[in-house]
Design a protein around this motif. Structure first.
Motif, short mmCIF file in Angstrom:
data_model
loop_
_atom_site.label_atom_id
_atom_site.label_comp_id
_atom_site.label_asym_id
_atom_site.label_seq_id
_atom_site.Cartn_x
_atom_site.Cartn_y
_atom_site.Cartn_z
N CYS A 1 0.86 -1.18 0.00
CA CYS A 1 0.00 0.00 0.00
C CYS A 1 0.90 1.23 0.00
O CYS A 1 1.53 1.54 1.01
N THR A 2 0.99 1.91 -1.12
CA THR A 2 1.88 3.08 -1.25
C THR A 2 1.20 4.33 -0.71
O THR A 2 0.02 4.33 -0.37
N GLN A 3 1.96 5.43 -0.67
CA GLN A 3 1.39 6.71 -0.26
C GLN A 3 0.48 7.30 -1.33
O GLN A 3 -0.32 8.18 -1.05
N TYR A 4 0.61 6.83 -2.56
CA TYR A 4 -0.02 7.50 -3.70
C TYR A 4 -1.12 6.63 -4.29
O TYR A 4 -1.09 5.40 -4.18
N ASP A 5 -2.10 7.26 -4.91
CA ASP A 5 -3.12 6.49 -5.61
C ASP A 5 -3.30 7.01 -7.03
O ASP A 5 -3.03 8.17 -7.32
N SER A 6 -3.72 6.11 -7.89
CA SER A 6 -4.03 6.45 -9.27
C SER A 6 -5.16 5.54 -9.71
O SER A 6 -4.99 4.65 -10.55
N PHE A 7 -6.33 5.74 -9.08
CA PHE A 7 -7.46 4.87 -9.32
C PHE A 7 -8.18 5.22 -10.63
O PHE A 7 -8.22 6.39 -11.03
N PRO A 8 -8.76 4.22 -11.29
CA PRO A 8 -9.68 4.52 -12.41
C PRO A 8 -10.96 5.11 -11.85
O PRO A 8 -11.81 4.39 -11.30
N LYS B 1 -18.53 5.30 -7.09
CA LYS B 1 -17.36 5.46 -7.94
C LYS B 1 -16.17 5.98 -7.12
O LYS B 1 -16.32 6.82 -6.24
N LEU B 2 -15.00 5.46 -7.46
CA LEU B 2 -13.79 5.84 -6.74
C LEU B 2 -13.52 7.35 -6.85
O LEU B 2 -12.95 7.95 -5.94
N ALA B 3 -13.95 7.96 -7.93
CA ALA B 3 -13.74 9.39 -8.11
C ALA B 3 -14.46 10.20 -7.04
O ALA B 3 -14.09 11.34 -6.77
N HIS B 4 -15.48 9.61 -6.41
CA HIS B 4 -16.25 10.31 -5.39
C HIS B 4 -15.79 9.97 -3.98
O HIS B 4 -16.41 10.44 -3.01
N TYR B 5 -14.76 9.15 -3.85
CA TYR B 5 -14.24 8.80 -2.54
C TYR B 5 -13.46 9.98 -1.95
O TYR B 5 -12.76 10.70 -2.66
N SER B 6 -13.57 10.14 -0.64
CA SER B 6 -12.75 11.13 0.06
C SER B 6 -11.31 10.62 0.14
O SER B 6 -11.01 9.46 -0.20
N LYS B 7 -10.41 11.49 0.62
CA LYS B 7 -9.00 11.08 0.76
C LYS B 7 -8.88 9.88 1.69
O LYS B 7 -8.15 8.92 1.39
N GLY B 8 -9.60 9.90 2.80
CA GLY B 8 -9.55 8.78 3.72
C GLY B 8 -10.10 7.50 3.11
O GLY B 8 -9.58 6.40 3.35
N MET B 9 -11.15 7.61 2.32
CA MET B 9 -11.74 6.43 1.68
C MET B 9 -10.79 5.87 0.62
O MET B 9 -10.68 4.65 0.46
N GLN C 1 -7.59 6.03 0.80
CA GLN C 1 -6.56 5.34 1.59
C GLN C 1 -7.03 3.94 1.97
O GLN C 1 -6.28 2.96 1.89
N ARG C 2 -8.28 3.81 2.36
CA ARG C 2 -8.84 2.50 2.71
C ARG C 2 -8.89 1.60 1.48
O ARG C 2 -8.65 0.40 1.57
N ALA C 3 -9.23 2.19 0.32
CA ALA C 3 -9.28 1.39 -0.91
C ALA C 3 -7.90 0.85 -1.26
O ALA C 3 -7.77 -0.30 -1.72
N ARG C 4 -6.85 1.65 -1.08
CA ARG C 4 -5.49 1.17 -1.32
C ARG C 4 -5.15 0.03 -0.38
O ARG C 4 -4.54 -0.97 -0.79
N LEU C 5 -5.55 0.16 0.87
CA LEU C 5 -5.29 -0.90 1.84
C LEU C 5 -6.06 -2.17 1.47
O LEU C 5 -5.53 -3.29 1.56
N ALA C 6 -7.30 -2.01 1.02
CA ALA C 6 -8.09 -3.16 0.60
C ALA C 6 -7.40 -3.90 -0.54
O ALA C 6 -7.35 -5.14 -0.57
N PHE D 1 -13.30 -2.25 -8.94
CA PHE D 1 -11.85 -2.10 -8.98
C PHE D 1 -11.15 -3.29 -8.33
O PHE D 1 -10.22 -3.88 -8.91
N LEU D 2 -11.58 -3.67 -7.13
CA LEU D 2 -10.94 -4.79 -6.44
C LEU D 2 -11.17 -6.10 -7.18
O LEU D 2 -10.27 -6.95 -7.27
N GLY D 3 -12.38 -6.29 -7.71
CA GLY D 3 -12.64 -7.51 -8.48
C GLY D 3 -11.74 -7.62 -9.70
O GLY D 3 -11.17 -8.68 -9.98
N ARG D 4 -11.57 -6.49 -10.43
CA ARG D 4 -10.70 -6.48 -11.60
C ARG D 4 -9.24 -6.73 -11.19
O ARG D 4 -8.51 -7.48 -11.84
N PHE D 5 -8.84 -6.11 -10.09
CA PHE D 5 -7.47 -6.27 -9.59
C PHE D 5 -7.19 -7.74 -9.28
O PHE D 5 -6.13 -8.27 -9.64
#
Length: 331
Positions: free
Chosen positions: A97-104, A147-155, A157-162, A112-116
């Protein structure tokens, strides 16, 4: 270099088989003329290991090396017996889980997780089940179909951890995983990290929130300018500094003058200072255990009422400051 625990690592690390350890053997990484890390000899056992140091100390370089994203200039790395040069085998065992995100942004968290997971080789039903389990563990079930585009910064971060835990890795590498989370979410994530560590995982965390490092870490690796200054359980590292840096102990009591007068009789004492409010004192001693023995005698002999006794500098922040001061910018 100061070390703590067995062979400079967490207690009992020497008894753990090599295929259950992360090992760096004389590892250096240079970016042209710039030093990333230098002459790292380190073994990391299961449990929570925190990497501590300022920006540029080498924490992220160390993480990128153990995940195979960078290759060392020299030296050898083994992750649970695997070489980072074997990425297919390694990445089955490692989650990062990096510091950075680049989600579709147009995809939902669940999609996203299913595709991953499908890209990682899991088939449809299994991928969907693992994705849902990961979303549940990080508290994103209610947002799973947003949609991931509507996630807050904290969300995000949780998505990266997931994404890091969805394939059930044996090693979890987390670069500043608590950034962007509110206090309640941080507490929940720390509880999750502890749960994962108790199940036998290696959880490697880089964090600048030092009081939380204190609260959750089994082992701390302290870094500066690409070198490891110290490693081990924080109390062991602090104890090894005792002669050079006397231990500071805060005592809250009803008769600080009596306690101070008797404490001055101890040869190991460096300083005694009564608190401004008259409700206690600060003691600095080179012999922590000896002071506690003397304190017990004074309490019995004089009937001093004790409210609390606590070490003021047995924490990551204080120990790191001592090490930086002692290193003088070099190791």
């Amino acid at each position: 270099m100061i070390t703590g625990g067995a062979n400079g690592n967490a207690p009992h690390a020497a008894a753990i088989p090599d295929d259950h350890l992360i090992a760096f053997r004389n590892v250096s990484k240079f970016y042209g003329e710039v030093l990333g890390v230098n002459r790292i000899n380190l073994t990391i056992p299961p449990g929570i290991t925190s990497l501590v140091g300022p920006n540029g100390s080498g924490k992220t370089t160390l993480m990128n090396l153990m995940t195979g994203l960078l290759r060392p200039t020299r030296g050898e790395i083994r992750v649970l017996g695997h070489s980072p040069y074997e990425p297919e085998d390694l990445m089955r065992r490692v989650g990062y889980c990096t510091q950075y995100d680049s989600f579709p942004g147009g995809m939902t968290g669940r999609a996203f997780l299913g595709r991953f997971l499908r890209i990682a080789g899991y088939e449809g039903a299994t991928a969907d089940r693992l994705a849902w389990e990961a979303l549940d563990r990080v508290g994103l079930v209610e947002a799973a179909d947003r949609k991931l585009a509507h996630y807050s910064k904290g969300m995000r971060q949780r998505a990266r951890l997931a994404a890091a835990i969805a394939h059930r890795p044996d090693v979890l590498v987390l670069d500043e995983p608590l950034n962007g989370l509110d206090p309640m979410a941080r507490a929940e994530m720390i509880a999750l990290f502890r749960q994962l560590a108790r199940s036998g995982l290696h959880v490697i965390i880089s964090s600048h929130i030092l009081h939380e490092v204190d609260a959750m870490s089994d082992t701390v690796v302290m870094m500066k300018d690409g070198y490891v200054l110290a490693r081990g359980e924080i109390h062991d590292v602090r104890s090894s500094l005792g002669a050079e840096h006397p231990t500071s102990i805060l005592v809250r009591c009803d008769a600080p003058e009596v306690l101070a007068a008797r404490a001055f009789e101890l040869a190991s004492l460096v300083e005694v200072r009564v608190h401004d409010d008259g409700g206690g004192l600060l003691v600095r001693t080179r012999d922590e255990d000896g002071f506690y023995e003397a304190l017990a005698r004074i309490i019995l002999e004089h009937g001093v009422g004790i409210e609390s006794v606590e070490v003021a500098d047995d924490n990551v922040e204080a120990v790191y400051e001592y090490l930086i001061e002692g290193a003088g910018g070099r190791v």
